[in-house]
Scaffold this motif. Sequence first.
Motif, PDB file in Angstrom:
ATOM      1  N   GLN A   5       0.859  -1.181   0.000  1.00 53.53           N
ATOM      2  CA  GLN A   5       0.000   0.000   0.000  1.00 53.53           C
ATOM      3  C   GLN A   5       0.898   1.235   0.000  1.00 53.53           C
ATOM      4  OE1 GLN A   5      -0.942  -2.546   2.388  1.00 53.53           O
ATOM      5  NE2 GLN A   5      -2.460  -3.304   0.959  1.00 53.53           N
ATOM      6  N   ASN A   6       0.596   2.155  -0.876  1.00 54.97           N
ATOM      7  CA  ASN A   6       1.428   3.342  -1.034  1.00 54.97           C
ATOM      8  C   ASN A   6       0.622   4.604  -0.822  1.00 54.97           C
ATOM      9  OD1 ASN A   6       3.863   1.976  -1.967  1.00 54.97           O
ATOM     10  ND2 ASN A   6       2.719   1.507  -3.811  1.00 54.97           N
ATOM     11  N   SER A   7       1.315   5.662  -0.483  1.00 57.44           N
ATOM     12  CA  SER A   7       0.732   6.999  -0.407  1.00 57.44           C
ATOM     13  C   SER A   7       1.651   7.940  -1.159  1.00 57.44           C
ATOM     14  CB  SER A   7       0.584   7.450   1.052  1.00 57.44           C
ATOM     15  OG  SER A   7       0.033   8.751   1.116  1.00 57.44           O
ATOM     16  N   LYS A  14      -3.684  13.286  -4.470  1.00 59.86           N
ATOM     17  CA  LYS A  14      -3.234  12.354  -3.447  1.00 59.86           C
ATOM     18  C   LYS A  14      -3.800  10.969  -3.747  1.00 59.86           C
ATOM     19  CE  LYS A  14      -3.004  11.741   1.574  1.00 59.86           C
ATOM     20  NZ  LYS A  14      -3.286  12.370   2.887  1.00 59.86           N
ATOM     21  N   GLU A  16      -3.786   6.956  -2.239  1.00 58.87           N
ATOM     22  CA  GLU A  16      -3.456   6.072  -1.122  1.00 58.87           C
ATOM     23  C   GLU A  16      -4.113   4.719  -1.356  1.00 58.87           C
ATOM     24  OE1 GLU A  16      -2.895   8.971   2.750  1.00 58.87           O
ATOM     25  OE2 GLU A  16      -4.931   8.299   2.269  1.00 58.87           O
ATOM     26  N   PHE A 150      -3.578   4.088   6.439  1.00 61.85           N
ATOM     27  CA  PHE A 150      -3.518   5.527   6.191  1.00 61.85           C
ATOM     28  C   PHE A 150      -4.562   6.303   6.990  1.00 61.85           C
ATOM     29  CE2 PHE A 150      -2.237   3.407   2.164  1.00 61.85           C
ATOM     30  CZ  PHE A 150      -0.885   3.708   2.232  1.00 61.85           C
ATOM     31  N   ALA A 169      -7.666  10.149  -0.172  1.00 63.90           N
ATOM     32  CA  ALA A 169      -7.337   9.477  -1.426  1.00 63.90           C
ATOM     33  C   ALA A 169      -8.225   9.974  -2.565  1.00 63.90           C
ATOM     34  CB  ALA A 169      -7.499   7.965  -1.263  1.00 63.90           C
TER      35      ALA A 169
END
Length: 289
Positions: A5-7, A14, A16, A150, A169
């Motif tokens: 999982q990325n942000s 944005k 997420e 997140f 997100a």
Amino acid sequence: MARTQNSFVLEGVKIEGAYSEESVLATKNFQGRESDIHLTSYPRTGTAWTQNVLVGMVYGLDLLDGLDHSKMRPLFPYLEMKYMDGLSGLELANQITRVPRMVKNHLPPHLAPQEIFSLQRKNVVIARNPKDTALSYFKFYQTNPNLMKFYTSNGLEDFLDKFLEGDVAYGSWWIWTKNWIDKCRAHPENHLLIHYEDLHLNFHQTAQKLVQFLNLPPMSEESIAALQSKTSVDNMKSRYEQDPKRKGIINKGELHGWRKDFPEGFAEQFDQLTIETFGKEYAITQKFI
């Protein structure tokens, strides 16, 4: 296989969850087919519901029987997603042999598949009242495995502040929705705007709009009634939640749930920003306030 999982922020947006910059940019450059049908939505605005409606409408009502989240994935892939088994939504899309093929994304216009515009692909866009969207998103951040890490808000008020700022997100609901509505108004020949609220209140009329827009054979009122029954919240929850890990994908499906849950003062802040973005008259007609 564990997925990452990325942000990150990409071209001002944005992102997420189970995505990467590469998967989003690959979606932007998606090379599809002339007959493709795209579904574009901001998160928590009725995506799963509309997917089910379109599957029943395009592929047949019988296909909805027993259709759960795992079976929907290869049937109607989420283009920018990186799935648990390492496959991307794009890879799943390229495996589909059905005609027409249907794919979805949550991206704003400048990151969405650009051939939607350049080649005028059919594109269904969903809109929902921002207050109900925010409330559903708040719950989703706390329950969805791709977003839980997140979730940094200290309760609903803090999350609503973040939502107002676009610090969630896919960014600002207001910017996202305004930009897509502008596309729908400028190019109605290949963009159709539908409203989550109309799926509740005007299902038959909304279904007829979709049939006409997608150039599908006419549906009888009896068939539309059967479609409405097979895509009801209770029906979808019973299908999706056979897998306990999928609880929360289908929420309560309420209209105006914000009225009992919003803290004091936040409805006014949301409505002020909505009026500033769309104008009061248009915001009212779109059921945004």
